[in-house]
Scaffold this active site. Structure first.
Site, short mmCIF file in Angstrom:
data_model
loop_
_atom_site.label_atom_id
_atom_site.label_comp_id
_atom_site.label_asym_id
_atom_site.label_seq_id
_atom_site.Cartn_x
_atom_site.Cartn_y
_atom_site.Cartn_z
N LYS A 297 -4.69 -2.47 -4.86
CA LYS A 297 -4.17 -3.55 -5.62
C LYS A 297 -5.05 -4.50 -6.27
CE LYS A 297 0.69 -3.75 -4.54
NZ LYS A 297 1.94 -4.72 -4.09
N ARG A 298 -5.86 -4.69 -4.94
CA ARG A 298 -6.95 -5.77 -5.21
C ARG A 298 -8.01 -5.23 -6.33
NH1 ARG A 298 -5.89 -5.68 -0.25
NH2 ARG A 298 -7.30 -4.16 0.35
#
Ligand code: GLU
Length: 541
Positions: A297-298
């Site tokens: 996600k990062r």
């Protein structure tokens, strides 16, 4: 007619029906489609933020597996971790699945008879079963404070050991194994905070089976006593997850590889509660394009492509992360891309509709190794789906973009234009860059092309070209092309000498589809106007 009923090793029901009338008959097929089996799978995301594309893939594989087996696909929201709860995340998950056409049969928005489908509304079940575990001695109260545990962690570090709350050490800690029952009662009555831990019995070789990874053996001595119930009165993922999988009669747990380390504990919990475990399939990780590490996600937009299905606005920071939908991907293409991230049909076919995926999907064709995401290939998929659209469909999708550019164009014209430039784009939004000159005359000319192609003699040649085109009653692409070719031959002019400045006048540079196709769409009047303007502007330079 006879009907028989069998159950295969996947727990799948088969109805066998035979009549002379029915044999080889389509309605038999329909009967199979309509009959739900006891295959029940779930997608169980935690609403801790936007759904990552790897999460959508998990949902997709569950959905395909359910549909293929006439089973049930459930959407369950695992929101027991209140600290990590993010506003809007649940809606985002529902909307993402909806956009992809992954339709839950049961779940938070679909409803169903196994609900509620949000774990925060199911606390009573977890309390009931954790009590059973306490009573049977498979779970215990632990009163150790976080400071005490930190201290033990630090002491361990000093001597190069990782502190693990397990069978070797639990007898010496602040828990109901060491303390007398009276003392435990005193503490709980006094409202002292506690957690409830699972009591792992060491020294057993657990034999586990995963449908993708095969047989796995784990020595229980290596496991720690995981927390089942937290001090905030909420269950942890482990307890809530297995209680719900059991109560919701989940037959197959299909989830990401990151949950494989939890499998031994889950199997032990099923055993302690005297429940039959479902079958498990842990899917490969989705990796970054260079294969180095998990696509997380990062990664956001850092790698030049979205990692989320839909655009996401962080409710705290207002930061926006791009989504496949807003980037211009067709949902069918996105689904196709995800399907191939860890699965393949074993044939050359790459383009699969959802129906075809359902037809072809099987867990034994899911690979074990992590799958690298290839952004170029993703574009290619979208291009293939774009090419499947008719000119009329494309024109419909292109119209809002034109409006955005302030262009009010006739639909018929847009259809023609789409037909001419469609091969040059992978996304609908790219149509504008490839076709703006159909809707407005160029305002400037590419100076590099001017330098190279607009010679001293060019205005004379262009003026003659104007005369030639003016005299064409048939302004079709073929006729104009033939007329220009005949004329250049007669005049002994090189084709490039004519066509390059001609194109420059029409589109302002050296790009675009076949020049005669362009002028046929523009029409005689507009073509001549552009030629005249170019002569005027470029001769004056
Ligand atoms: N809530 C877990 C997650 O967020 C579900 C894991 C599972 O499917 O068991 O991925």
């Amino acid at each position: 007619m006879w009907v028989s009923y069998t159950n295969d090793q996947n727990g799948q029901n088969h109805f066998n029906i035979k009549t002379k009338v029915f044999e080889n008959c389509l309605s038999l097929h329909k009967f199979f489609i309509m009959t739900k089996t006891n295959i029940r799978v779930r997608f169980a995301p935690s609403p801790t933020g936007p759904l990552h594309m790897g999460g959508v893939r998990t949902a997709l594989y569950n959905y395909l597996f359910a549909r293929k087996n006439n089973g049930t696909f459930i959407l369950r929201i695992e929101d027991t971790d209140q600290k990590r709860f993010v506003r809007g995340a649940e809606n985002y998950i529902v909307e993402s699945l909806n956009w992809c056409g992954i339709e839950p049969d049961e779940g938070v928005s679909a409803g169903g008879s196994y609900g509620p489908y949000r774990q925060s509304e199911r606390k009573e079940y977890y309390v009931k079963y954790v009590k059973d575990l306490l009573e049977s001695g498979d779970a215990y109260y632990a009163f150790d404070t976080s400071e005490e545990l930190d201290k033990l962690r630090k002491e361990g570090e000093k001597i190069g050991q990782i502190f693990t709350y397990n069978a070797q050490i639990r007898d010496s800690l602040n828990n109901s194994i060491r303390l007398s029952p009276d003392r435990v009662k005193e503490k709980t009555d006094a409202g002292e905070p506690y957690v409830i831990r699972y009591k792992v019995k060491p020294g057993e070789i657990l034999k586990l089976h995963d449908l993708i990874r095969g047989d796995i053996e784990v020595d229980t001595t290596t496991l720690d006593d995981k927390i089942l119930f937290k001090s905030d009165g909420m269950p942890t993922y482990h307890l809530a997850n297995i209680v719900d999988d059991h109560l919701m009669e989940i037959s197959h747990v299909i989830r990401g590889e990151e949950w494989l380390p939890s499998l031994p504990l889950h199997i032990l919990l099923y055993r302690s509660l005297k429940w039959n475990p479902p079958q498990f399939a842990h899917m490969p990780l989705t990796l970054k394009p260079d294969g180095k590490g998990k696509l997380s996600k990062r990664d956001g937009d850092r790698l030049g492509f979205p990692v989320f299905p839909l655009e996401w606005k962080n409710p705290e920071t207002g930061e926006i992360s791009s989504g496949y939908r807003e980037t211009g991907y067709f949902p069918e293409a996105f689904v196709n891309i995800l399907a191939f991230l860890g699965w393949n049909p074993g044939t050359e076919q790459e383009i699969f509709s959802m129906e075809e995926l359902i037809e072809s999907f099987s867990l034994d064709r899911v690979v074990k190794a992590g799958s690298r995401f290839d952004p170029e290939k993703a574009r290619w998929f979208n291009q293939q789906y774009l090419r499947m659209k008719s000119d009329v469909e494309l024109a419909g999708l292109f119209l809002p973009y034109l409006k955005n550019e302030g262009v009010e164009a006739d639909k018929e014209l847009v259809v023609k234009v789409c037909g001419l430039v469609r091969e040059r784009v992978s996304f609908v939004k790219e149509l504008w860059d490839q076709s703006w000159f159909f809707f407005k005359a160029p305002e400037e000319y590419d100076q590099k092309v001017v330098k190279k192609r607009w010679k001293e003699k060019t205005p004379v040649i262009m003026n003659e070209l104007i005369k030639l085109l003016e005299s064409q009653d048939d302004f079709s692409s073929e006729n104009c092309e033939q007329a220009v070719k005949d004329w250049t031959e007669k005049k002994q002019l090189g084709l490039g000498q004519v066509l390059s400045p001609f194109r420059l006048a029409v589109v302002g540079g050296s790009f675009g589809p076949h020049l005669f196709d362009i002028i046929a769409v523009l029409g005689k009047e507009e073509t001549l106007k552009r030629l005249e303007k170019a002569i005027k502007v470029l001769s004056a330079e």
